[in-house]
Design a protein around this motif. Structure first.
Motif, PDB file in Angstrom:
ATOM      1  N   ARG A 107      -8.258  11.677  -6.106  1.00  0.00           N
ATOM      2  CA  ARG A 107      -7.356  13.428  -5.918  1.00  0.00           C
ATOM      3  C   ARG A 107      -6.639  12.950  -4.624  1.00  0.00           C
ATOM      4  NH1 ARG A 107     -12.920  15.079  -6.876  1.00  0.00           N
ATOM      5  NH2 ARG A 107     -13.297  15.117  -4.685  1.00  0.00           N
ATOM      6  N   LEU A 108      -6.506  12.501  -3.309  1.00  0.00           N
ATOM      7  CA  LEU A 108      -5.156  12.122  -2.729  1.00  0.00           C
ATOM      8  C   LEU A 108      -4.360  11.615  -2.707  1.00  0.00           C
ATOM      9  CD1 LEU A 108      -8.016  11.449  -0.358  1.00  0.00           C
ATOM     10  CD2 LEU A 108      -7.520  13.912  -1.073  1.00  0.00           C
ATOM     11  N   THR A 109      -3.312  12.197  -2.030  1.00  0.00           N
ATOM     12  CA  THR A 109      -2.466  11.422  -2.239  1.00  0.00           C
ATOM     13  C   THR A 109      -2.401  10.269  -1.530  1.00  0.00           C
ATOM     14  OG1 THR A 109      -0.572  12.871  -0.369  1.00  0.00           O
ATOM     15  CG2 THR A 109      -0.767  13.601  -2.843  1.00  0.00           C
ATOM     16  N   VAL A 110      -0.658   9.520  -1.520  1.00  0.00           N
ATOM     17  CA  VAL A 110      -0.853   8.477  -0.714  1.00  0.00           C
ATOM     18  C   VAL A 110      -0.714   8.381   1.021  1.00  0.00           C
ATOM     19  CG1 VAL A 110       1.513   6.424  -0.136  1.00  0.00           C
ATOM     20  CG2 VAL A 110       1.381   7.519  -2.251  1.00  0.00           C
ATOM     21  N   TYR A 111      -0.429   9.534   0.738  1.00  0.00           N
ATOM     22  CA  TYR A 111      -0.066   9.599   3.049  1.00  0.00           C
ATOM     23  C   TYR A 111      -1.595   9.942   2.972  1.00  0.00           C
ATOM     24  CZ  TYR A 111       0.151  12.092   7.182  1.00  0.00           C
ATOM     25  OH  TYR A 111      -0.040  13.016   8.284  1.00  0.00           O
TER      26      TYR A 111
ATOM     27  N   GLU B 241       3.607   5.823  10.321  1.00  0.00           N
ATOM     28  CA  GLU B 241       4.499   4.332  10.865  1.00  0.00           C
ATOM     29  C   GLU B 241       3.956   2.710   9.474  1.00  0.00           C
ATOM     30  OE1 GLU B 241       3.932   1.427  14.741  1.00  0.00           O
ATOM     31  OE2 GLU B 241       2.547   3.797  14.319  1.00  0.00           O
ATOM     32  N   VAL B 242       2.795   3.358   8.991  1.00  0.00           N
ATOM     33  CA  VAL B 242       2.220   1.606   8.129  1.00  0.00           C
ATOM     34  C   VAL B 242       2.350   1.816   7.035  1.00  0.00           C
ATOM     35  CG1 VAL B 242       0.029   2.279  10.044  1.00  0.00           C
ATOM     36  CG2 VAL B 242       0.056   3.348   7.776  1.00  0.00           C
ATOM     37  N   LEU B 243       3.084   3.717   6.451  1.00  0.00           N
ATOM     38  CA  LEU B 243       2.966   3.437   5.047  1.00  0.00           C
ATOM     39  C   LEU B 243       4.906   2.373   5.383  1.00  0.00           C
ATOM     40  CD1 LEU B 243       2.120   6.740   3.907  1.00  0.00           C
ATOM     41  CD2 LEU B 243       1.213   4.434   3.599  1.00  0.00           C
ATOM     42  N   LYS B 244       5.325   2.760   6.318  1.00  0.00           N
ATOM     43  CA  LYS B 244       6.716   2.575   6.291  1.00  0.00           C
ATOM     44  C   LYS B 244       6.847   0.913   6.492  1.00  0.00           C
ATOM     45  CE  LYS B 244      11.259   3.020   8.768  1.00  0.00           C
ATOM     46  NZ  LYS B 244      12.341   3.409  10.040  1.00  0.00           N
ATOM     47  N   LEU B 245       5.700   0.376   6.780  1.00  0.00           N
ATOM     48  CA  LEU B 245       5.374  -1.342   6.845  1.00  0.00           C
ATOM     49  C   LEU B 245       5.071  -1.657   5.823  1.00  0.00           C
ATOM     50  CD1 LEU B 245       4.669  -3.084   9.375  1.00  0.00           C
ATOM     51  CD2 LEU B 245       2.077  -3.196   8.829  1.00  0.00           C
ATOM     52  N   VAL B 246       4.699  -1.284   4.925  1.00  0.00           N
ATOM     53  CA  VAL B 246       4.057  -1.576   3.137  1.00  0.00           C
ATOM     54  C   VAL B 246       5.433  -0.820   2.637  1.00  0.00           C
ATOM     55  CG1 VAL B 246       1.582  -1.074   3.759  1.00  0.00           C
ATOM     56  CG2 VAL B 246       2.499   0.518   3.130  1.00  0.00           C
ATOM     57  N   GLY B 247       6.249  -0.528   2.460  1.00  0.00           N
ATOM     58  CA  GLY B 247       7.347  -0.153   2.012  1.00  0.00           C
ATOM     59  C   GLY B 247       7.100   1.191   1.628  1.00  0.00           C
ATOM     60  N   LEU B 248       6.212   2.184   1.861  1.00  0.00           N
ATOM     61  CA  LEU B 248       6.274   3.327   0.800  1.00  0.00           C
ATOM     62  C   LEU B 248       6.339   4.483   1.601  1.00  0.00           C
ATOM     63  CD1 LEU B 248       2.852   2.112  -0.606  1.00  0.00           C
ATOM     64  CD2 LEU B 248       5.175   2.736  -1.810  1.00  0.00           C
ATOM     65  N   GLU B 249       7.131   4.648   2.360  1.00  0.00           N
ATOM     66  CA  GLU B 249       7.385   6.248   3.171  1.00  0.00           C
ATOM     67  C   GLU B 249       8.261   6.760   2.064  1.00  0.00           C
ATOM     68  OE1 GLU B 249       8.896   3.260   3.198  1.00  0.00           O
ATOM     69  OE2 GLU B 249      10.747   2.798   4.498  1.00  0.00           O
ATOM     70  N   GLN B 250       8.543   6.548   1.073  1.00  0.00           N
ATOM     71  CA  GLN B 250       9.505   7.336   0.414  1.00  0.00           C
ATOM     72  C   GLN B 250       8.418   8.122  -0.565  1.00  0.00           C
ATOM     73  OE1 GLN B 250      12.658   7.879   0.239  1.00  0.00           O
ATOM     74  NE2 GLN B 250      12.771   6.565   1.897  1.00  0.00           N
ATOM     75  N   LYS B 251       7.120   7.609  -0.987  1.00  0.00           N
ATOM     76  CA  LYS B 251       6.493   7.793  -1.988  1.00  0.00           C
ATOM     77  C   LYS B 251       5.603   8.560  -1.782  1.00  0.00           C
ATOM     78  CE  LYS B 251       8.186   5.338  -5.083  1.00  0.00           C
ATOM     79  NZ  LYS B 251       8.050   3.475  -5.887  1.00  0.00           N
TER      80      LYS B 251
ATOM     81  N   PHE C   9       0.502  10.773  -6.490  1.00  0.00           N
ATOM     82  CA  PHE C   9      -0.888  10.149  -6.268  1.00  0.00           C
ATOM     83  C   PHE C   9      -1.234   8.735  -6.858  1.00  0.00           C
ATOM     84  CE2 PHE C   9      -1.085  15.104  -6.460  1.00  0.00           C
ATOM     85  CZ  PHE C   9      -2.208  15.181  -5.692  1.00  0.00           C
ATOM     86  N   PRO C  10      -2.338   8.175  -6.468  1.00  0.00           N
ATOM     87  CA  PRO C  10      -2.930   7.254  -7.112  1.00  0.00           C
ATOM     88  C   PRO C  10      -1.644   6.940  -8.008  1.00  0.00           C
ATOM     89  CG  PRO C  10      -4.209   7.071  -5.896  1.00  0.00           C
ATOM     90  CD  PRO C  10      -3.107   8.786  -5.754  1.00  0.00           C
ATOM     91  N   SER C  11      -2.378   7.522  -9.347  1.00  0.00           N
ATOM     92  CA  SER C  11      -2.059   7.337 -10.869  1.00  0.00           C
ATOM     93  C   SER C  11      -0.954   7.378 -11.170  1.00  0.00           C
ATOM     94  CB  SER C  11      -2.986   8.397 -11.475  1.00  0.00           C
ATOM     95  OG  SER C  11      -2.008   9.670 -10.890  1.00  0.00           O
ATOM     96  N   GLU C  12      -0.433   7.904 -10.524  1.00  0.00           N
ATOM     97  CA  GLU C  12       1.837   7.536 -10.590  1.00  0.00           C
ATOM     98  C   GLU C  12       2.075   6.519  -9.944  1.00  0.00           C
ATOM     99  OE1 GLU C  12       1.550  12.433 -10.022  1.00  0.00           O
ATOM    100  OE2 GLU C  12       3.103  11.186  -8.750  1.00  0.00           O
ATOM    101  N   LEU C  13       1.501   5.822  -9.375  1.00  0.00           N
ATOM    102  CA  LEU C  13       1.453   4.393  -8.738  1.00  0.00           C
ATOM    103  C   LEU C  13       1.718   2.793  -9.442  1.00  0.00           C
ATOM    104  CD1 LEU C  13       0.580   4.721  -4.737  1.00  0.00           C
ATOM    105  CD2 LEU C  13       3.026   5.256  -5.851  1.00  0.00           C
ATOM    106  N   SER C  14       2.543   2.309  -9.258  1.00  0.00           N
ATOM    107  CA  SER C  14       2.193   0.875 -10.338  1.00  0.00           C
ATOM    108  C   SER C  14       1.193  -0.272  -9.191  1.00  0.00           C
ATOM    109  CB  SER C  14       3.292  -0.897 -10.088  1.00  0.00           C
ATOM    110  OG  SER C  14       3.510  -0.634  -8.044  1.00  0.00           O
TER     111      SER C  14
END
Ligand code: ATP
Ligand code: MG
Lengths: 295, 228
Positions: free
Chosen positions: B93-97, B120-130, B134-139
């Motif tokens: 139910r929660l977004t990436v952020y 900062e950490v989302l940038k580290l893992v390369g997801l700052e654009q997403k 929601f998790p269901s919208e990710l690979s």
């Protein structure tokens, strides 16, 4: 806890209450019915017990002294009465004073009994420490020397005590039963919340949320349920008691008795209802947490 | 950093999944835990984060001695650890952020510190654009990166991962591995259970091999198959 954290918990618990939809409605309704009865019982019982206290306080023992008893013997008798257990005060009224009272309230035709013709006895008016001891005190006083009779405002008071007792016992028993039902229903909705949030709880634990942090939203959801359930009962009791007081208040006052004035009585009654609601709500969540929240 | 002394784990049904385990892991190490299916790797990992309590023996992480610590200390012990799972365990139910921020919220981090750190950490893992996905919208690989971000957002001393690349294709797995390497480079201890032979052989680190509940090999700079 920091205020912003508490705010988060409040918001969370409120959201979850809404998400549970009809389950929440059922739980709130159960609290409503319960508190409605609790409120009515409380208003009733408190007033009944207030009036019965007022009646009780009227109940005093009248000890009639044998006519022709000498002054010294009367003094001795007074000491003996004072020495009886449970006796609070003893007041002496001579036959003359008694007659004057009657003349005062019922008219001067009684004046013909003045002086030596006075048929009344000297009386000791005895107040007891515990109104329930009146009967015993009367019986003991009866046995003393120079006492012609000892009477008390007996049978009506006795009946009243009994009625109050019965109402109290049944009322309290029934209310406790209802409280259990409400707690049960609340614990059921909280159970749903806990189960539906099992994943979240798992994640919270893994990242190091404390147990109290995990418990707060459930506790608050229960508290919300209880608080919401107390709103209608408050309203009904406030309005209802207001009406009763307006109508019956004067009648009772004329008889020398009085109900609790609406303020601050209703204020405290409302506070009590809200508090009871919150407590049974929280209790409901605790029951559920103990069973379904393994932490 | 981590010590295990004579650890034995017996499940309620009588299965002994771990025995005679003695081990020390120093701060900043990168440790693979390998072994065939059913060897006891997950059991080992679960004992580390106190999901399972050893039947015998003792585990110490930093200053937390599992035998003597109070239940109320467990959450604080867990804050030293970031955990990554094969199945991610993100909240749908929660977004990436929000998934990442959530880990900071529940340990009562002040609001103002949350946003910068999450970004900062989302940038580290390369997801700052997403951030808003929601998790269901990710690979799968992206979901695993979110879960790594969540594991490290509170700056744990150790990251524990149970087959973090288990469900991913080799290329994606390589991406995850390089993120873990980066976390390791920042000084975090990594303990990772894996089946991935190629990974173990290409990124050389300490290897613990478990078989039938026993530690059968402990090699610095090891490879997947024993040299012998
Ligand atoms: N909850 C449990 N109750 C009883 N036995 C269990 C439980 N979990 C695991 N086991 C047993 O303990 C042993 C070790 O299991 P574990 O899950 O640790 O293996 P693993 O090395 O992680 O395997 P895999 O590579 O398939 O994930 C196995 O024999 C398993 O059947
Ligand atoms: Mg496993």
């Amino acid at each position: 806890m920091k205020p912003n954290v508490f705010k988060r918990h409040l918001k969370d618990s409120w959201k979850s209450l809404r998400r549970n939809g009809w389950m929440s409605v059922a739980a709130v309704s159960a609290v409503t019915v319960t508190l409605l009865l609790v409120g009515i019982f409380m208003a009733l019982l408190m007033n009944v017990s207030r009036i019965s206290t007022q009646v009780e306080n009227d109940v005093r023992v009248r000890v009639y002294v044998d006519r022709g008893t000498k002054k010294a013997e009367e003094t001795k008798l007074e000491k003996q009465i004072k020495a009886l257990p449970n006796v609070k005060t003893v007041k002496y009224r001579s036959a003359k004073t008694e007659l004057d009272t009657i003349v005062g309230s019922y008219g001067s035709q009684w004046k013909m009994f003045s002086g030596d013709k006075n048929p009344l006895n000297n009386v000791f008016l005895v107040d007891t420490k515990d109104p329930k001891a009146t009967i015993k005190v009367a019986k003991q006083a009866q046995k003393l020397k120079h006492v012609s009779e000892a009477s008390y405002g007996g049978s009506t008071a006795k009946k009243l005590f009994k009625t109050v007792d019965t109402i109290q016992r049944w009322g309290i028993g029934f209310t406790i039963l209802l409280l259990f039902v409400a707690v049960f229903l609340i614990s059921n909705t909280i159970r749903i919340t806990i189960l539906s949030r099992a994943d979240e709880i798992g994640v919270m634990r893994l990242v190091g949320a404390t147990n109290s942090y995990i418990r707060w939203p459930f506790l608050l959801e229960g508290a919300w349920t209880g608080l919401l359930g107390s709103l209608i009962p408050m309203l009904v009791v406030d309005i209802g008691y207001g009406l009763v007081y307006a109508n019956a208040g004067l009648t009772t006052a004329a008889n020398g008795y009085s109900l609790f004035p609406t303020m601050p009585f209703l204020f405290w009654l409302d506070v009590a209802l809200a508090a009871i609601g919150i407590i049974i709500g929280a209790l409901g969540s605790v029951v559920s947490m103990r069973r379904f929240l393994k932490i | 950093m981590i010590q295990m002394k004579n650890v034995m784990m017996k499940y309620d049904n009588g299965v002994v999944a771990m025995k005679d385990l003695n081990l020390e892991v120093d701060p900043g190490e990168f440790v693979y835990v390998i072994g065939p299916s059913g060897a006891g790797k997950s059991t080992f990992i679960k004992m580390l984060y106190h999901e399972l309590t050893p039947s015998e023996g003792d585990i110490v992480i930093n200053n937390y001695d599992f035998k003597t610590m109070k239940p109320s200390e467990v959450p604080y012990m867990r804050r030293l650890i970031g955990i990554v799972f094969q199945d991610f365990k993100l909240l749908p139910r929660l977004t990436v952020y929000e998934n990442v921020a959530y880990a900071m919220q529940v340990i009562e981090t002040p609001d103002k510190d949350i946003r910068p750190r999450v970004l900062e950490v989302l940038k580290l893992v390369g997801l700052e654009q997403k951030l808003r996905r929601f998790p269901s919208e990710l690979s799968g690989g992206e979901q695993q990166r979110v879960s790594i971000a969540r594991a490290i957002v509170n700056k744990p001393k150790v990251v524990i991962a149970d087959e973090p690349t288990g469900n991913l294709d080799p290329e994606t797995a390589e991406g995850i591995m390089s993120i873990l390497e980066r976390v390791h480079d920042n000084g975090t201890t990594i303990i990772m259970a894996t089946h991935n032979q190629q990974m173990v052989d290409e990124h050389t680190h300490r290897v613990l091999e478990i078989a039938g509940g026993r530690l059968v090999r402990d090699e610095k700079e090891g490879s997947y198959d024993s040299e012998a």
